[in-house]
Write a protein that holds these residues in place. Structure first.
Motif, PDB file in Angstrom:
ATOM      1  N   LEU A  74     -63.180  -8.966  39.381  1.00  0.00           N
ATOM      2  CA  LEU A  74     -63.397 -10.248  40.052  1.00  0.00           C
ATOM      3  C   LEU A  74     -64.424 -10.119  41.171  1.00  0.00           C
ATOM      4  N   PHE A 133     -61.054 -14.065  32.317  1.00  0.00           N
ATOM      5  CA  PHE A 133     -61.077 -14.854  33.553  1.00  0.00           C
ATOM      6  C   PHE A 133     -61.615 -16.242  33.232  1.00  0.00           C
ATOM      7  N   GLU A 146     -56.872  -7.240  38.561  1.00  0.00           N
ATOM      8  CA  GLU A 146     -58.025  -8.120  38.343  1.00  0.00           C
ATOM      9  C   GLU A 146     -59.043  -8.054  39.479  1.00  0.00           C
ATOM     10  N   VAL A 164     -56.292 -15.675  35.136  1.00  0.00           N
ATOM     11  CA  VAL A 164     -56.678 -14.403  34.527  1.00  0.00           C
ATOM     12  C   VAL A 164     -55.504 -13.900  33.696  1.00  0.00           C
TER      13      VAL A 164
END
Length: 693
Positions: free
Chosen positions: A452, A621, A448, A557
């Motif tokens: 992110l 997310f 992630e 997430v």
């Protein structure tokens, strides 16, 4: 372009000025060997650029006066240089004046910040001292750069050159005992740097060694002195090996080459420029490497290689070796591996397409390489917070390019929560004012991280500073990786090793800090442990956040189970024959965390999971409602109340995960095929819809 290339003596230069140079050389100062401060007005006309801090990038706030980081130049602000500029600028320097080796400092390197460390450039066999011409402008923002010039007819032996550098190093160290001195050397200059380090193990030196000539005995240069005896001057330069001293891959040395994809017009211009540079290169090589000088320098290479190899055991300095994969003069790739095993504090960066004169080639940024390797510091100890240099737009783009495949395959959905609790599409619910701590679930292998970090920067101009596992900073860990630069991108983006001191410093600078309480146990979980939090019992971050009145932003997430399945986890691997050998190397004491913890949280062993890829689903997310700690410092000193807030943050992360797991079932574009059809119909840059909020 030669007329626009002024040179100057470095401020506080340790060498006394020689007799006045001829009129044609009056645009730069020359020096003899004795110590004496130089005039201070050399670079006074160059105004320093405004400094910026993490706060300015992440929040748009004003820069702090103390500890400010310099604004680095990106590619659009740098005047492109190529081998033609190197030749034009060098012609004044190589005119014989009977002087000894001396230092000079290009005026375009004069915009550095106060307190910048000293960088001494030691040239290769050409001896001109302009090998960093493509890097002057960017390096000059953070270093005080001095370049060594060795006149063509100078016959100072290798040990004499080492003496010159050693005197300079000792003089400068006495003036600034707490600052490191960088020795950047290529070829024989790298040998000089190693020799100075071997003779001065107590001086804080950082060596940047490009294609060191310590491998001279294994190179074909060793046998060329016999060939030179029978080839008349100036035809000796026509020997292919010597043209590689400067010409090398002439297209990579053109001013238009940056290492990125070129347009057809730029490629054609670069090709014509490189072809036009061949004859000037040959002519210039005759000037800087006449037959007599070339024979002398080959002899000096032999003595330098012998001298340094017999003293490698005495080198204690940090070293970063830049090794070219297409060096036609020296076996640089193999030599880098040998030196790395011999030097106790050494790392390697390979450039598989690089030639011998790697600093003259485009597509290689020396400052970015130094930053990525974690080798930039201003004092005796590296401070990951105060020594950090913000990434330029070019560095950010190149670093995040490696995550593009996740964006293409997984089409991440970004959701955030407003102060009134409403969930909205996008990141408008994420506050812009720091300090802030983003606390969330660490997906398998940290997949992630790319979306992110990049989305927060692109959409909200928030620069996240991640608290990372020490494995990413350890030299022994780097040796286990197939690519030694695997973690450079994380360091460029601002990751710091996990520690209370680093957390404290980041919050004190109003930074946005990315924190995963679950750590490696969460990112390397076992089979069937998707979306399970492995947080310790103690409220590790709450009190620190309240001390600086930081905002806590919980987030969840999901989507790792839409991308891959674990075939072999740690419990499976430890039962394989001989895996215990690799396990010990990976999980050495230097990278162990939470060794005093019990239960699952204490199982922080690192391992390479064996995965089975799936047809890509989608990443989701959700950033929860921000939790303010402003005005609660005294309240959260109480352990019970701090633990209550800690458990509240954890439950918010779990709620975010639960919300996303339920909602993704209603996403008509969860699978990759509907997303591809949508992009075909609406364009590949179109944002793919998702479930109803």
């Amino acid at each position: 372009m030669a007329s626009a290339a002024p040179f100057a003596s470095p401020a506080n230069a340790p060498l006394r000025r020689s007799p006045p140079p001829p009129p044609r050389l009056r645009r730069f100062h020359t020096f003899s060997r004795k110590l004496r401060p130089a005039p201070a007005a050399v670079t006074s006309k160059v105004e320093p650029d405004p400094a910026i801090t993490d706060c300015q990038v992440t929040t748009g706030g004003p820069p702090a006066a103390a500890g400010a980081a310099p604004k680095l130049l990106d590619d659009s602000e740098i005047e492109p240089r190529g081998v033609r500029d190197y030749i034009d600028w060098s012609r004044d320097l190589v005119r014989p004046d009977g002087g000894p080796p001396r230092w000079f400092s290009p005026l375009e390197c004069g915009s550095r910040e106060k307190g910048s460390p000293l960088l001494l450039f030691l040239p290769g066999i050409d001896g001109v001292g302009l090998g960093l011409i493509r890097h002057h402008q960017r390096l000059g923002k953070v270093f005080d750069i001095w370049c060594l010039h060795i006149p063509v007819m100078d016959r100072t032996p290798f040990e004499g050159l080492v003496d010159v550098i050693e005197r300079t190093v000792k003089s400068e160290k006495s003036c600034a005992p707490n600052k490191p001195i960088y020795l950047v050397g290529e070829s024989i200059g790298a040998c000089i740097a190693l020799a100075v380090a071997a003779r001065n193990p107590d001086i804080d030196l950082i060596l940047i060694l490009a294609n060191p000539a310590t491998s001279f005995r294994e190179s074909q240069l060793q046998s060329l002195s016999v060939l030179l005896d029978v080839v008349p001057e100036p035809l000796h330069i026509s020997i292919p090996y010597f043209l590689n001293f400067i010409a090398g891959n002439s297209l990579r040395m053109s001013s238009t080459y940056t290492g990125s994809e070129l347009s057809l017009s730029k490629a054609a211009w670069g090709l014509s420029e490189s072809l036009a540079d061949i004859l000037p290169c040959i002519s210039f090589l005759v000037d800087i490497l006449p037959k007599e000088s070339l024979l002398w320098k080959l002899k000096m290479l032999r003595s330098a290689s012998f001298y340094v190899n017999s003293r490698l055991h005495a080198v204690k300095a940090q070293a970063l070796i830049l090794a070219s994969g297409r060096d036609q003069l020296l076996p640089s790739h193999e030599e880098a591996e040998r030196l790395c095993s011999a030097l106790p504090s050494c790392r390697i960066r390979h450039f598989k397409d690089g030639g011998h004169s790697i600093f003259l080639e485009g597509g290689i940024d020396l400052l970015t390489t130094i930053k990525g390797a974690g080798y930039f510091r201003r004092s005796r100890q590296l401070d990951y917070v105060s020594d950090y240099l913000l990434p330029t737009p070019d560095e950010l783009q190149k670093t995040t390019e490696q995550y593009r495949w996740i964006d293409l395959a997984m089409s991440p959905v970004m959701l955030s929560t407003l102060e009134d609790g409403k969930v909205v599409r996008g990141l408008t619910g994420v506050p812009l004012e720091g300090p802030a701590v983003l606390v969330g679930y660490h997906m398998l292998l940290g997949l992630e991280l790319g979306p992110l970090v990049t989305r927060l920067f692109l959409e909200r101009k928030i620069h996240l500073r991640g608290i990372a596992h020490p494995f990413m900073f350890d030299r022994a860990s780097e040796l286990l990786m197939l690519d030694s630069s695997s973690f450079d991108g994380y360091r460029l983006l601002g990751a710091v090793p996990v520690s209370a001191a680093n957390f404290y410093k980041l919050l004190s600078r109003n930074s946005f800090v990315l924190l995963y309480p679950g750590g490696a146990r969460e990112a390397l979980h076992r089979k069937g442990e998707h979306y399970k939090l492995f947080w310790p019992k103690e409220p590790e971050f709450v009190r620190m956040a309240s001390r600086f009145e930081a905002t806590i932003i919980p987030f969840g997430v999901v989507g790792e189970d839409d991308m891959s399945e674990i075939l072999l986890d740690y419990d499976d691997l430890v039962n394989l024959p001989f895996y215990d050998i690799l396990d010990k190397r990976i999980n050495q004491d230097a990278v162990r965390l939470r060794t005093d913890a019990t239960g699952e949280v204490g199982k922080q062993a690192l391992y390479p999971p064996i995965l089975s890829p799936k047809i890509p689903g989608r990443f989701y997310f959700l950033f929860g409602r921000p939790i303010e700690t402003r005005g609660r410092r005294e309240e959260l000193r109480d352990k019970y109340k701090a633990r209550q807030l800690y458990m509240h943050v954890k439950s918010e992360v779990e709620n975010c995960i639960t919300y996303l797991k339920e909602k993704r079932e209603k996403d008509p574009y969860r699978n990759i095929l509907p997303r591809l059809l949508y992009q075909v119909a609406h364009g590949y840059t179109a944002e793919v819809p998702t479930f109803e909020l």
